[in-house]
Design an enzyme around this catalytic site. Structure first.
Site, PDB file in Angstrom:
ATOM      1  N   SER A  50      41.382  43.025  43.283  1.00  0.00           N
ATOM      2  CA  SER A  50      40.504  41.928  43.688  1.00  0.00           C
ATOM      3  C   SER A  50      39.133  41.940  43.013  1.00  0.00           C
ATOM      4  CB  SER A  50      40.324  41.928  45.208  1.00  0.00           C
ATOM      5  OG  SER A  50      41.443  41.332  45.832  1.00  0.00           O
ATOM      6  N   LYS A  53      38.234  38.854  41.179  1.00  0.00           N
ATOM      7  CA  LYS A  53      37.604  37.679  41.785  1.00  0.00           C
ATOM      8  C   LYS A  53      36.164  37.487  41.323  1.00  0.00           C
ATOM      9  CE  LYS A  53      40.432  37.386  46.003  1.00  0.00           C
ATOM     10  NZ  LYS A  53      41.268  38.597  45.976  1.00  0.00           N
ATOM     11  N   SER A 114      37.420  38.499  50.595  1.00  0.00           N
ATOM     12  CA  SER A 114      38.398  38.582  49.511  1.00  0.00           C
ATOM     13  C   SER A 114      39.617  37.714  49.767  1.00  0.00           C
ATOM     14  CB  SER A 114      38.833  40.044  49.286  1.00  0.00           C
ATOM     15  OG  SER A 114      39.393  40.200  48.003  1.00  0.00           O
TER      16      SER A 114
END
Length: 430
Positions: A50, A53, A114
């Site tokens: 993640s 991102k 997230s």
């Protein structure tokens, strides 16, 4: 290159502790200049999970800056984003397919919690589709100077988790980057859009408060001062976890005007990534100090002026346009020496500075060369972006001499040479 020492004192450094990270790869950098303070296998390519991102965050902020979208703009939720958002085994806030959400709501869900479905919805809004957005991610990475990144989705999930909606790569593909590249991404994100930290630093927030859909979003960055492993100064940035990526974390903290960025990948446990990050950040804050190595208006010793050809004046004064301040290991300040570099565009074919020149015109820069015993770790990006160096400008204008003056100088040089030759001949008679 022309160089000169500017420090005339000695200051013996006390031995700093040797930093050893148990994470598979790690890097620690100065958040202001990109100077690397520590690295371990930082160019090894691994799944960033993640932490990917952060690129989605960057492109959303860029789209807002360019006026392509607005924070209060509402967007519908596609079947893809809706279906992924319902999977609570992944990090998500469930989204309704019959409701439009604001960019700000979705962005907060992505940056704080997230949320994968929210990330997809934003990617589709900015790029038109995730596939097109992924191309934007890869293109932006190249623009940033990141050479080893390969994005296949906007979330950092393994494509296998996308329930057949994957549009780039194979069914089991996932994003790939090195710790150094994640560091570059984090560095670019917080320097180009420092406002991202306003949201990244929120410890908890309700998603859709006062509705039946409300969810308390607890920031996965447990090093925020208010949370479980709170660490003074931490205000970002992004955790990442998948089966193949293990536990990863890109953190940033600021103390007494000093900002650090740390990245680690494949830490051994959920808690371990925070323990290792604390070790990295503490090493930086305790063993490095911000020093002004060059003041504004600095003049190189023995190089306060440079000769100029084809000018009305035969020389011009030079000085630094701005100071250079950077993190230096305690006791190492004396080991940085200034080196003058003149831009080639200001030199003739023989490497001589040429007229005309304007007053205050940048003709090059002074960079600081490390001369100590330790290995210089360099910068995240060695792209001449001006970090760790100062522009050198002229102190006056030098107009180009007209043809008559140049001709007279050439004639003078010619007759001067003839006279010198004649005198040498006469001396030979006696």
């Amino acid at each position: 290159m022309l160089s000169a020492s500017m420090f005339g004192y000695s200051d013996k450094a006390s031995a700093a502790p040797v930093l050893k990270s148990s994470s598979e790869t790690a890097i620690l950098v100065d958040g202001d200049t990109g100077k690397v303070l520590y690295q371990k296998k930082a160019e090894q390519v691994l799944p960033p999970a993640s932490m990917s991102k952060m690129m989605t965050e960057y492109l959303v902020n860029e789209a807002i800056k360019k006026g392509k979208i607005k924070w209060d703009q509402k967007t519908a939720i596609s079947t893809y984003a809706h279906k992924i958002s319902q999977n609570r085994s992944l990090s998500n806030v469930p989204l309704r397919s019959d409701y439009k959400y604001s960019v700000k709501e979705l962005y907060e869900a992505m940056a704080i919690y997230s949320a994968n479905g929210a990330s997809i919805a934003l990617a589709e809004l900015v790029g038109g589709s995730e596939e097109k957005f992924v191309k934007m991610m890869n293109d932006k990475a190249k623009q940033m100077g990141i050479k080893d990144a390969r994005f296949v989705n906007c979330t950092g999930l393994n494509n296998n988790d996308l329930q057949g909606f994957d549009s780039v790569g194979s069914k089991t593909d996932e994003n790939k980057m090195s710790a150094k590249s994640v560091g570059i991404l984090a560095y670019k994100l917080i320097n180009d859009y420092p406002e991202v930290l306003d949201i990244a630093s929120i410890p908890t927030k309700w998603f859709r408060p006062n509705t039946d859909d409300k969810i308390l979003m607890k920031n996965w960055n447990w090093m925020l001062p208010e949370l479980v492993y709170g660490y003074k100064g931490v205000d970002g940035l992004k955790t990442g976890t998948t089966d193949s990526a293990g536990y990863a974390f890109a953190a940033t903290a600021k103390r007494d005007g000093t900002r650090l960025i740390s990245v680690l990948m494949k830490s051994d446990s959920y808690k371990g990534r925070f323990d290792e990050t604390k070790k990295l950040l503490s090493y930086g804050f305790e063993n490095y100090s911000k020093e002004t190595l060059l003041p504004k208006g600095y003049e190189l010793k023995n190089k306060k002026t440079l000769p100029v050809i084809q000018g009305k004046d035969k020389e011009v004064g030079i000085k630094t346009k701005e100071p250079v301040t950077m993190l230096v290991k305690n006791g190492e300040k004396e080991n940085y020496k200034p080196v003058l570099v003149i831009d080639k565009k200001h030199l003739d074919k023989d490497g001589k500075l040429k007229a005309p020149l304007k007053k205050g015109e940048a003709i090059g820069h002074i960079e600081l060369k490390y001369t100590g015993k330790e290995k210089d770790q360099g910068y995240l990006l060695n792209d001449g972006s001006g970090k760790g160096q100062a522009s050198v400008v002229t102190t006056k204008a030098v107009e180009k001499a007209n043809w008559f003056v140049l001709s007279m100088r050439s004639t003078g040089h010619f007759f001067g040479g003839v006279w010198d030759s004649a005198m040498d001949t006469v001396k030979g008679w006696f």
